[in-house]
Write a protein that holds these residues in place. Structure first.
Motif, PDB file in Angstrom:
ATOM      1  N   VAL A  96       0.836  -1.203   0.000  1.00  0.00           N
ATOM      2  CA  VAL A  96       0.000   0.000   0.000  1.00  0.00           C
ATOM      3  C   VAL A  96       0.872   1.254   0.000  1.00  0.00           C
ATOM      4  CG1 VAL A  96      -1.751   1.279   1.262  1.00  0.00           C
ATOM      5  CG2 VAL A  96      -1.882  -1.212   1.138  1.00  0.00           C
TER       6      VAL A  96
ATOM      7  N   ASP B 166      -8.452   5.504  -3.570  1.00  0.00           N
ATOM      8  CA  ASP B 166      -7.334   4.612  -3.835  1.00  0.00           C
ATOM      9  C   ASP B 166      -6.866   4.764  -5.267  1.00  0.00           C
ATOM     10  OD1 ASP B 166      -5.711   2.406  -2.754  1.00  0.00           O
ATOM     11  OD2 ASP B 166      -6.572   1.342  -4.503  1.00  0.00           O
ATOM     12  N   PRO B 167      -5.587   4.959  -5.548  1.00  0.00           N
ATOM     13  CA  PRO B 167      -4.499   5.070  -4.570  1.00  0.00           C
ATOM     14  C   PRO B 167      -4.411   6.477  -4.008  1.00  0.00           C
ATOM     15  CG  PRO B 167      -3.650   5.244  -6.789  1.00  0.00           C
ATOM     16  CD  PRO B 167      -5.119   5.081  -6.932  1.00  0.00           C
TER      17      PRO B 167
ATOM     18  N   ARG C  96      -1.665   8.993   2.734  1.00  0.00           N
ATOM     19  CA  ARG C  96      -1.653   7.610   3.208  1.00  0.00           C
ATOM     20  C   ARG C  96      -1.053   7.523   4.610  1.00  0.00           C
ATOM     21  NH1 ARG C  96      -4.534   3.787   2.217  1.00  0.00           N
ATOM     22  NH2 ARG C  96      -4.171   3.838  -0.019  1.00  0.00           N
TER      23      ARG C  96
END
Lengths: 356, 296
Positions: B84, B239-240, B246
Motif C-alpha cells: 500500500v 485509492d491510490p 496515506r
C-alpha cells in the motif's frame, strides 16, 4: 544616380501616441555605400534603422530594399542583418556557433558553414577564439563577433546601431578604421547609426543629419560640413559661430555693433531675420586677401590646445566669435594675440553662410 | 569657453604621523550576547529535534517509539514490503512529475507573456497570479474539492495533479519572471534578424538563457508537491492515495515505526532536491536560478 537604391525610405513616419519618433523621412541609400544616420539621442536615427531592419513597423510610408517593398515583412524575411548596440550575442553558444547561427537558419550545408565561419572569423581577426563563449571575450572582441555574425550571411545591407559606443576612445578609433576597411573589402552597403559627428565625418561616403525625427540634411561629409543647410546642422557638425541679425542690402546688421558683409543673396528679403554662420577655422587674423570682409574686434581669451589656438574675439557687446589658428611650424609663440588686444579679422565671402 | 591652463595640483596631504594604530578590527570589541546564542540554539532545537527523533527511531531495532533498542534497518525493509505504501509512493511520484511538467510549461509561458505584455490586462494578470501564494492552502484545498464535486468530477490522482499544477504555476512564474525581465530583448531580435522565426528565436535563444532557472524551479516544484498534504488530502480519491495522505490515514490507526522510515526517506529526498535546486545555477556558471531561496 540611375541604379535602384539599396534602401529607400519613402515618406516613413513612426508615431508613438501623439509624438513622432520619425516624421516623413525620405532617403535613398545607394548600393555599396557607407551611409551614416547622425544626430543627437532621440532624433529618430535608431528608430529609422529599426524600421529598415523590420523591428519597428512604420505608422506611415514604406521601406524598400533593392526596389522591393518590405514594409510588412518580418526581420527574418529581409535580406539585411544588424549589429546591435548591445551586440546581443548568444551567451550560451560558442563564438563559432554564434557566427553560424544565420547560416544554419538558412539551411546552408555543413561544410560550407564551416568554411564561411572560418573565413569570417579570420576577417575580424578572431580565428583562434572560435570555441570560446562570448562571456569570456573583451568588449572589442564581442563587437567583432557581432560583426562577423551579421556579415557571414552576406546581406545586401548591414545595419549598425552605434556599434562602437561601448568601446573606449582608443579602441573606437581603431575599430573605425577596421570597419571602413572591412566595408571596402566586402562591398556591402553599411547603414551606420551614430551620435558622434567625427565618426560620421571620417567613415561615411554620405550621411544624413537627423533632428526631432526629421532629416535635416543629407549629403557627403564635405557637403554637410561646409554647407550646412540649417542652424541645427551648423551647430551640431563641429563648432560654428552663429550670430543672429537682420539682412539688409547684402549685409547682416547685428542688434548692437557692426554690420557683417555677406554679399547679396537671392531669395532673402530685406529686413528678414537670419543667422550668420562662420566656422572658426575659416576666420583669418592676418594676410588678408582682396575682396575679404575685414572687421575689428577685441581678443577676450586665448585658448591654447596643442595643435591649435582658439581666440575669442568680441565684435559687439555680448557677441563673440571664436577663431581657430593652426600652430604650424611657421607660427611663432610670440606672434600669438593676447587678451585685450584689438585685432582685425576677416573671411572669404563664401565662408560666411546665411541660415534661416 | 574656459581657459585650459593647468594649475598645479594641490599637494597631497602629508601622511599622518604614526600615532594612530592599525584600524580596529570590526566586531572584535563587541561581545556576542549569550542570550541571543541561547535563543537561536533553542529555536533550532525545537525545529529539528522532533525530526531528528523520527530519523533516529527509523533505525530502531525495537517496535517501541520511546525506547531505542539498537540499530536496525527493519522498518525500511518493512516499508519496501508494504504494497500500500509503495503504491502510494508511486502515486506521489506520478503527481509530482505531472505537476512539475505542467506548472513549468505553463509558468514559463506565463512569465514570458507577463513580462512582454505591456497592457493593463497583463499587469492585472501578474497581480492575480500572486494570489495563490498568499491564499491559505486549506482554502485552496476546500475550494478545489468543491469545484471538482460541483462539476461532477470524481476525485482521483488526476484531480490532485490538476490542483497541484494550478497551485504551483505561481511559484514557477515568480521565479522565472525576474529572469525574463533581465533578458536583453535585442538578443531575441538578433535571432530573428539572422533568419529565425519568432518561435525559433524563443526556442533557440530565450529558453536556453532561461534554462538554469527553469531546471531549478522544476526541482523546487517537485519537492513542494511531493510532500504536499493539504491540497492532496482534499482532492485525492480513495485509492491510490498520495504518500502524505496515506501516512496520515495510517497514523490514525496507531503509529507504526514504518512511518518513521518513510518520513526519513522523504526528508532525505527533499533535502537532496532543494540542494540540487540551489546548485543548478552554479552548474551553468551564472547567477540567478533561485534568487528567492539563495537570498541573493
Amino acid at each position: 544616380m540611375d541604379a535602384t537604391p539599396a534602401v529607400r525610405l519613402d515618406g516613413v513616419s513612426k508615431q508613438f501616441g501623439d509624438s513622432y519618433a520619425v516624421r516623413d523621412v525620405n532617403l535613398d541609400i545607394e548600393a555599396g555605400e557607407f551611409f551614416s544616420l547622425l544626430g543627437p539621442s532621440g532624433c529618430g536615427k535608431t528608430t529609422s534603422l529599426r524600421m529598415i531592419g523590420g523591428f519597428t513597423d512604420p505608422t506611415a510610408g514604406s521601406v524598400l530594399l533593392a526596389g522591393e517593398d518590405v514594409t510588412d515583412l518580418p526581420p527574418n524575411r529581409r535580406n539585411v542583418n544588424t549589429v546591435f548596440q548591445s551586440y546581443a550575442l548568444f551567451d550560451h553558444l560558442s563564438v563559432a556557433d554564434n557566427v553560424a547561427f544565420g547560416l544554419r537558419r538558412k539551411g546552408v550545408g555543413k561544410d560550407e558553414i564551416g568554411e564561411r565561419v572560418g573565413e569570417m572569423l579570420e576577417l575580424v581577426q578572431l580565428d583562434g577564439h572560435a570555441l570560446r563563449k562570448p562571456g569570456t571575450l573583451s568588449g572589442g572582441q564581442r563587437q567583432r563577433v557581432a560583426l562577423a555574425r551579421a556579415l557571414v550571411n552576406r546581406p545586401a545591407v548591414l545595419l549598425l546601431d552605434e556599434p562602437l559606443a561601448a568601446l573606449d576612445l582608443k579602441l573606437r578609433r581603431q575599430m573605425q578604421v577596421e570597419l571602413k576597411q572591412i566595408q571596402r573589402e566586402v562591398g556591402i552597403t553599411f547603414v551606420f547609426v551614430t551620435h558622434d559627428q567625427d565618426e560620421a565625418l571620417t567613415m561615411s561616403d554620405r550621411l544624413a543629419v537627423m533632428s526631432e525625427g526629421r532629416v535635416e540634411q543629407c549629403g557627403t561629409p564635405e557637403d554637410v560640413y561646409e554647407h550646412p543647410a540649417s542652424r541645427f546642422v551648423a551647430s551640431f557638425m563641429g563648432t560654428s559661430n552663429l550670430v543672429d541679425g537682420v539682412y539688409r542690402d547684402g549685409k547682416v546688421v547685428l542688434e548692437q555693433g557692426p554690420a557683417l558683409p555677406v554679399g547679396r543673396r537671392e531669395g532673402v528679403g530685406d529686413g528678414s531675420s537670419v543667422s550668420v554662420s562662420v566656422r572658426p577655422e575659416k576666420i583669418w587674423l592676418s594676410d588678408f586677401e582682396p575682396g575679404m570682409s575685414v572687421l575689428r574686434g577685441v581678443i577676450r581669451e586665448t585658448v591654447y590646445s596643442g595643435a591649435t589656438t582658439t581666440y575669442l574675439i568680441e565684435v559687439a557687446p555680448g557677441v563673440t566669435l571664436s577663431a581657430l589658428e593652426q600652430n604650424t611650424a611657421r607660427a611663432r609663440m610670440e606672434d600669438r594675440w593676447n587678451g585685450g588686444e584689438t585685432v582685425e579679422f576677416g573671411w572669404r565671402p563664401e565662408h560666411c553662410l546665411l541660415l534661416d | 569657453m574656459t581657459s585650459t591652463r593647468v594649475t598645479p595640483a594641490p599637494a597631497e596631504p602629508a601622511e599622518r604621523p604614526g600615532r594612530s594604530p592599525a584600524p580596529r578590527r570590526r566586531g572584535r570589541a563587541e561581545r556576542r550576547p549569550r542570550i541571543l546564542i541561547a535563543v537561536t540554539a533553542l529555536f533550532f532545537a525545537l525545529l529539528y529535534l522532533p525530526i531528528g527523533v523520527v530519523a533516529l527511531y527509523s533505525f530502531n531495532a525495537k517496535k517501541s517509539l520511546t525506547v531505542f533498542g539498537g540499530f536496525s534497518l527493519r522498518w525500511y525493509r518493512a516499508f519496501l514490503h508494504d504494497d500500500v505504501l509503495i503504491s502510494s509512493l508511486g502515486t506521489s511520484l506520478k503527481i509530482s512529475l505531472a505537476a512539475m511538467a505542467g506548472s513549468v510549461l505553463l509558468g514559463v509561458a506565463l512569465a514570458i507573456g507577463l513580462v512582454r505584455s505591456r497592457s493593463r490586462l497583463g499587469s492585472l494578470a501578474g497581480l492575480i497570479m500572486l494570489v495563490p501564494l498568499i491564499t491559505p492552502e486549506i482554502v485552496t484545498g476546500v475550494a478545489s474539492m468543491l469545484l471538482f464535486k460541483g462539476l461532477g468530477v470524481t476525485l482521483s490522482t488526476g484531480t490532485v495533479m490538476l490542483a497541484e499544477i494550478t497551485f504551483s504555476v505561481s511559484y514557477v512564474t515568480v521565479i522565472l519572471r525576474s529572469r525574463v525581465a533581465a533578458l536583453n530583448p535585442e538578443v531575441e531580435e538578433a535571432a530573428m534578424d539572422l533568419g529565425a522565426t519568432r518561435w525559433q528565436a524563443v526556442r533557440l535563444v530565450t529558453l536556453p538563457a532561461l534554462l538554469p532557472a527553469v531546471l531549478a524551479s522544476a526541482v523546487l516544484i517537485f519537492a513542494l508537491v511531493f510532500d504536499d498534504f493539504v491540497l492532496a488530502y482534499f482532492t485525492t480519491g480513495v485509492d491510490p492515495q498520495p504518500l502524505p495522505v496515506r501516512i496520515y490515514s495510517a497514523i490514525r490507526f496507531g503509529v507504526r515505526p514504518t512511518v518513521n522510515a518513510v518520513g526519513t526517506l522523504m526528508l532525505a529526498g527533499s533535502v537532496a532536491l532543494i540542494a540540487l535546486a540551489l546548485f543548478i545555477p552554479r552548474l551553468f556558471g551564472r547567477k540567478g536560478g533561485l534568487d528567492i531561496l539563495s537570498g541573493s
